[in-house]
Design a protein around this motif. Structure first.
Motif, PDB file in Angstrom:
ATOM      1  N   ASP A   9       0.818  -1.220   0.000  1.00 58.62           N
ATOM      2  CA  ASP A   9       0.000   0.000   0.000  1.00 58.62           C
ATOM      3  C   ASP A   9       0.846   1.263   0.000  1.00 58.62           C
ATOM      4  O   ASP A   9       0.603   2.196   0.773  1.00 58.62           O
ATOM      5  N   GLU A 162       1.272   5.428  12.333  1.00 60.36           N
ATOM      6  CA  GLU A 162       0.328   5.260  11.227  1.00 60.36           C
ATOM      7  C   GLU A 162      -0.390   6.572  10.910  1.00 60.36           C
ATOM      8  O   GLU A 162      -0.721   6.838   9.755  1.00 60.36           O
ATOM      9  N   ARG A 163      -0.614   7.402  11.921  1.00 67.45           N
ATOM     10  CA  ARG A 163      -1.225   8.706  11.669  1.00 67.45           C
ATOM     11  C   ARG A 163      -0.305   9.571  10.818  1.00 67.45           C
ATOM     12  O   ARG A 163      -0.745  10.210   9.858  1.00 67.45           O
ATOM     13  N   GLY A 166      -0.284   8.239   7.293  1.00 67.04           N
ATOM     14  CA  GLY A 166      -1.497   8.627   6.584  1.00 67.04           C
ATOM     15  C   GLY A 166      -1.446  10.060   6.081  1.00 67.04           C
ATOM     16  O   GLY A 166      -1.888  10.360   4.967  1.00 67.04           O
ATOM     17  N   GLU A 167      -0.890  10.951   6.903  1.00 71.37           N
ATOM     18  CA  GLU A 167      -0.779  12.350   6.487  1.00 71.37           C
ATOM     19  C   GLU A 167       0.217  12.515   5.338  1.00 71.37           C
ATOM     20  O   GLU A 167       0.033  13.353   4.453  1.00 71.37           O
ATOM     21  N   ALA A 170      -1.377  11.392   2.107  1.00 71.09           N
ATOM     22  CA  ALA A 170      -2.382  12.324   1.595  1.00 71.09           C
ATOM     23  C   ALA A 170      -1.768  13.360   0.664  1.00 71.09           C
ATOM     24  O   ALA A 170      -2.477  14.011  -0.107  1.00 71.09           O
TER      25      ALA A 170
END
Length: 229
Positions: A9, A162-163, A166-167, A170
């Motif tokens: 991913d 993981e946060r 994720g940013e 994005a």
């Protein structure tokens, strides 16, 4: 295997897997880690990399002093930085983590991030306070001096990582590539000189389909779909 690599991913996860020696790196481990970085640098489908260490006791305690190998002079003569030091853009630490550059206490020198990079990343007296004592300092101190980005309880460490991932995901990958190249190649220049550089990643980003997609998605009030092109 000393270094483990998994890719899924758009995220590469690299683990130093020597928990029995607190993930200390010997010459073999350094070479394996460098090979992984070279592989990832060439893989444009990877948009973020998470580097961690196996076990519960340490991320990485540095060089394996018991393993032998190169002398200090031989290591210093090698062009380039340690594979761990050179690739860390963001650092997330558990609250009970501690840091240190203890080499002077065993008659050695902090040949990588210590003498070369630390004084460029934190205030001078903070850096010298660490370098000239070899003392260990807490995650809270590291955060205060700007050495880490965030400190969280151990139980929340994976969630925090993981946060951040994720940013990062994005953002447009070409934008991130251009930003990193600009930061690395122009840090020694005056602002006007840095602005005048015509860096390849910057030009690629500004001419990309993703640049058009980002603006289009903003106007259409939807999440952008990045292609890396």
């Amino acid at each position: 295997m000393t270094i483990r690599l998994e890719i899924a991913d758009r995220v590469a996860r690299v683990m130093i897997d020597r928990p029995e020696v607190l993930n200390a790196l010997d010459a073999e481990g350094e070479e394996a880690l460098e090979a992984v970085w070279q592989q990832l640098e060439a893989n444009r489908d990877v948009h973020a990399v998470v580097l961690t260490g196996a076990g519960e006791r340490a991320f990485c305690v540095g060089a394996d002093l018991k393993a032998g190998g190169r002398s200090g002079l031989e290591y210093w003569a090698i062009t380039g930085m340690s594979s761990v030091v050179r690739n860390a853009n963001l650092v997330i630490a558990a609250a009970e983590a501690s840091f240190g550059l203890p080499e002077p206490r065993v008659g050695l020198l902090p040949l990588d991030g210590g003498m070369v990079l630390l004084q460029r990343q934190v205030p001078f007296r903070q850096a010298m306070g660490v370098l000239l004592t070899g003392r260990r300092f807490s995650a809270a101190e590291a955060l205060a001096m700007g050495l880490v980005n965030e400190v969280v309880p151990r139980a929340e460490l994976d969630t925090a990582v993981e946060r951040w991932v994720g940013e990062i995901l994005a953002c447009a990958p070409l934008s991130l590539r251009a930003i990193k190249q600009a930061v690395r190649r122009t840090a020694h220049l005056a602002a006007a000189e840095a602005r005048a550089q015509r860096l390849s990643a910057l030009i690629e980003c500004l001419q990309s389909a993703d640049a058009e997609e980002g603006v289009r998605a903003f106007r259409e009030k939807r999440p952008p779909v990045w292609t890396g092109r």
